[in-house]
Motif scaffolding. Structure first.
Motif, PDB file in Angstrom:
ATOM      1  N   THR A  49       0.512  -1.174  -0.493  1.00 48.71           N
ATOM      2  CA  THR A  49       0.156  -0.128   0.084  1.00 48.71           C
ATOM      3  C   THR A  49       0.746   0.934  -0.106  1.00 48.71           C
ATOM      4  O   THR A  49       0.836   2.304  -0.627  1.00 48.71           O
ATOM      5  CB  THR A  49      -1.037  -0.123   1.131  1.00 48.71           C
ATOM      6  OG1 THR A  49      -1.772  -1.125   1.459  1.00 48.71           O
ATOM      7  CG2 THR A  49      -1.671   1.306   1.521  1.00 48.71           C
ATOM      8  N   ARG A  93       0.996   4.241  -2.753  1.00 47.65           N
ATOM      9  CA  ARG A  93       0.515   5.948  -1.871  1.00 47.65           C
ATOM     10  C   ARG A  93       1.010   6.539  -2.603  1.00 47.65           C
ATOM     11  O   ARG A  93       1.264   7.247  -2.854  1.00 47.65           O
ATOM     12  CB  ARG A  93       0.160   5.285  -0.658  1.00 47.65           C
ATOM     13  CG  ARG A  93      -0.895   4.855  -0.428  1.00 47.65           C
ATOM     14  CD  ARG A  93      -1.638   4.927   1.164  1.00 47.65           C
ATOM     15  NE  ARG A  93      -1.220   6.183   1.847  1.00 47.65           N
ATOM     16  CZ  ARG A  93      -2.128   7.222   1.873  1.00 47.65           C
ATOM     17  NH1 ARG A  93      -3.500   6.371   1.392  1.00 47.65           N
ATOM     18  NH2 ARG A  93      -2.238   8.528   2.494  1.00 47.65           N
ATOM     19  N   SER A 141     -11.822   0.200   0.848  1.00 55.00           N
ATOM     20  CA  SER A 141     -12.932   0.854   0.940  1.00 55.00           C
ATOM     21  C   SER A 141     -13.292   2.161   0.380  1.00 55.00           C
ATOM     22  O   SER A 141     -13.092   3.931   0.118  1.00 55.00           O
ATOM     23  CB  SER A 141     -12.216   1.584   2.295  1.00 55.00           C
ATOM     24  OG  SER A 141     -11.064   2.185   1.842  1.00 55.00           O
ATOM     25  N   PHE A 186     -10.185   2.304  -3.632  1.00 55.80           N
ATOM     26  CA  PHE A 186      -9.574   1.193  -2.739  1.00 55.80           C
ATOM     27  C   PHE A 186     -10.157   0.198  -1.959  1.00 55.80           C
ATOM     28  O   PHE A 186     -11.583   0.451  -3.019  1.00 55.80           O
ATOM     29  CB  PHE A 186      -9.192   2.243  -1.464  1.00 55.80           C
ATOM     30  CG  PHE A 186      -8.524   3.133  -1.710  1.00 55.80           C
ATOM     31  CD1 PHE A 186      -6.863   3.100  -1.289  1.00 55.80           C
ATOM     32  CD2 PHE A 186      -8.170   4.761  -2.538  1.00 55.80           C
ATOM     33  CE1 PHE A 186      -5.498   3.942  -1.753  1.00 55.80           C
ATOM     34  CE2 PHE A 186      -7.354   5.189  -2.711  1.00 55.80           C
ATOM     35  CZ  PHE A 186      -5.708   4.570  -1.711  1.00 55.80           C
ATOM     36  N   ASP A 195      -5.936  -0.967  -4.377  1.00 58.21           N
ATOM     37  CA  ASP A 195      -5.756  -1.661  -3.202  1.00 58.21           C
ATOM     38  C   ASP A 195      -6.594  -2.640  -3.097  1.00 58.21           C
ATOM     39  O   ASP A 195      -7.691  -2.198  -2.007  1.00 58.21           O
ATOM     40  CB  ASP A 195      -5.563  -0.837  -2.222  1.00 58.21           C
ATOM     41  CG  ASP A 195      -4.298  -0.838  -1.340  1.00 58.21           C
ATOM     42  OD1 ASP A 195      -4.107  -2.040  -1.040  1.00 58.21           O
ATOM     43  OD2 ASP A 195      -4.365   0.282  -0.567  1.00 58.21           O
ATOM     44  N   PHE A 245      -0.153  10.072  -2.675  1.00 61.08           N
ATOM     45  CA  PHE A 245      -0.985  10.690  -1.092  1.00 61.08           C
ATOM     46  C   PHE A 245       0.525  10.880  -0.319  1.00 61.08           C
ATOM     47  O   PHE A 245      -0.013  10.933   1.358  1.00 61.08           O
ATOM     48  CB  PHE A 245      -1.676   9.353  -0.671  1.00 61.08           C
ATOM     49  CG  PHE A 245      -2.829   9.272  -1.642  1.00 61.08           C
ATOM     50  CD1 PHE A 245      -3.782  10.265  -2.515  1.00 61.08           C
ATOM     51  CD2 PHE A 245      -3.722   8.118  -1.799  1.00 61.08           C
ATOM     52  CE1 PHE A 245      -3.944   9.871  -3.742  1.00 61.08           C
ATOM     53  CE2 PHE A 245      -4.250   7.827  -2.865  1.00 61.08           C
ATOM     54  CZ  PHE A 245      -4.906   9.123  -3.752  1.00 61.08           C
TER      55      PHE A 245
HETATM   56  P1  ADP Z   1      -6.113   1.776   2.504  1.00 64.47           P
HETATM   57  O1  ADP Z   1      -7.394   1.556   2.835  1.00 64.47           O
HETATM   58  O2  ADP Z   1      -5.040   1.793   1.581  1.00 64.47           O
HETATM   59  O3  ADP Z   1      -5.187   2.167   3.663  1.00 64.47           O
HETATM   60  P2  ADP Z   1      -7.502   4.339   2.648  1.00 64.47           P
HETATM   61  O4  ADP Z   1      -9.153   4.464   1.665  1.00 64.47           O
HETATM   62  O5  ADP Z   1      -8.387   4.515   3.882  1.00 64.47           O
HETATM   63  O6  ADP Z   1      -5.739   3.424   1.944  1.00 64.47           O
HETATM   64  O7  ADP Z   1      -7.091   5.709   2.312  1.00 64.47           O
HETATM   65  C1  ADP Z   1      -6.639   6.208   3.225  1.00 64.47           C
HETATM   66  C2  ADP Z   1      -6.388   7.820   2.695  1.00 64.47           C
HETATM   67  O8  ADP Z   1      -5.559   7.824   1.392  1.00 64.47           O
HETATM   68  C3  ADP Z   1      -6.768   8.682   3.234  1.00 64.47           C
HETATM   69  O9  ADP Z   1      -6.636   9.611   4.883  1.00 64.47           O
HETATM   70  C4  ADP Z   1      -7.263   9.483   2.000  1.00 64.47           C
HETATM   71  O10 ADP Z   1      -7.208  10.526   2.308  1.00 64.47           O
HETATM   72  C5  ADP Z   1      -6.308   9.148   1.029  1.00 64.47           C
HETATM   73  N1  ADP Z   1      -7.329   8.854  -0.547  1.00 64.47           N
HETATM   74  C6  ADP Z   1      -7.728   7.723  -0.595  1.00 64.47           C
HETATM   75  N2  ADP Z   1      -8.311   7.798  -1.532  1.00 64.47           N
HETATM   76  C7  ADP Z   1      -8.313   9.511  -1.655  1.00 64.47           C
HETATM   77  C8  ADP Z   1      -8.389   9.738  -3.292  1.00 64.47           C
HETATM   78  N3  ADP Z   1      -9.177   8.977  -4.174  1.00 64.47           N
HETATM   79  N4  ADP Z   1      -7.783  11.358  -3.366  1.00 64.47           N
HETATM   80  C9  ADP Z   1      -6.654  11.760  -2.606  1.00 64.47           C
HETATM   81  N5  ADP Z   1      -7.001  11.228  -1.352  1.00 64.47           N
HETATM   82  C10 ADP Z   1      -7.569   9.762  -1.095  1.00 64.47           C
END
Ligand code: ADP
Ligand code: ADP
Length: 229
Positions: A43, A47, A87, A85, A162, A52
């Protein structure tokens, strides 16, 4: 020509080296699975490619252009990357069309053009006629398809997944595997797909990068990847 290149890419969180000097090329139009156990850095790699997170060391290039090094990062929205993702961050109270259209509205695309484009991507993911349904009425698999459609609508050349199937039952997983293959074939996008499921990686990808403790141990076509007995 490599569409994505990461060069001696490292990411540390306090004492943890989530990524440890990884160099890897992703050819244009390739489908790479990042495979490995929980915590191996999959991940984090995604990212860093998406923007990110910033690298602690090393660089990320798209088509030879610098996207990130420790000093300078092109923001995620300027990288033209689609992200799905597990989620799936959809708006539950909005309908399918509004969710899928969101990236186009954000770019001020014309209304008429939006409707046509939304219909076309819903067709690709098999949600033809679902435009007016609300997200909260949909099954997990249908929601995942909406997330996929929203990613496709923006026409990204690079798509990052992811563990997109992690929350789905076996039957849905199988049908989504077909959907992913179809999307890769239709869009020609460069896909990076994170999973801890070996069977999924071998079924989907044209290259499997096996990760362990922040490093890539092997990156090879599925038929050349060692299969544990
Ligand atoms: P993971 O399941 O890989 O941990 P998450 O969906 O929980 O990923 O997202 C983690 C972080 O990534 C969040 O804090 C969010 O700010 C950022 N993020 C996720 N999707 C996006 C997106 N489409 N655009 C911008 N930031 C994103
Ligand atoms: P994977 O996706 O393969 O499960 P991750 O990239 O999520 O692995 O995590 C790699 C390592 O980095 C793990 O040890 C994890 O605990 C750590 N890590 C990831 N994100 C953070 C963070 N935001 N803060 C601290 N440690 C993190």
């Amino acid at each position: 020509m490599s569409e994505i290149r990461v060069e001696r890419l490292s990411k540390r969180f306090n004492e943890t080296a989530a990524l440890d000097a990884v160099s890897l090329d992703f050819a244009a139009g390739s489908f790479t699975a990042l495979l490995g156990p929980s915590g191996c850095g999959k991940t984090t790699m995604l990212r860093l490619i998406a923007g990110f997170e910033a690298p602690s060391e090393g660089s990320v290039f798209f088509g030879g252009e610098l996207m990130a090094d420790p000093q300078r990062q092109v923001p995620p929205e300027a990288r033209g990357v689609g992200v799905v993702f597990q989620s799936y961050a959809l708006w539950p109270h909005m309908d399918v069309a509004a969710n899928v259209a969101y990236p186009l509205k954000a770019r001020h695309v014309e209304r008429g053009a939006i409707a046509g484009r939304v219909g076309a991507v819903l067709d690709i993911v098999g949600l033809n006629g679902f435009e007016g349904r609300r997200i909260e009425e949909l099954s997990g698999g249908q929601r995942q398809r909406v997330a996929l459609a929203r990613c496709l609508v923006a026409d990204a050349r690079i798509i990052l997944f992811d563990e997109p199937l992690a929350n789905l039952d076996m039957h849905l997983r199988a049908s989504m595997v077909d959907a992913f293959r179809d999307i890769h074939r239709r869009t020609g996008a460069t896909i990076v797909y994170v999973t801890h499921d070996q069977a999924e990686a071998l079924a989907l990808a044209d290259r499997v990068a096996i990760m362990s403790q922040g490093r890539v141990l092997q990156a090879a076509p599925p038929q050349e990847v060692y299969r544990a007995p």
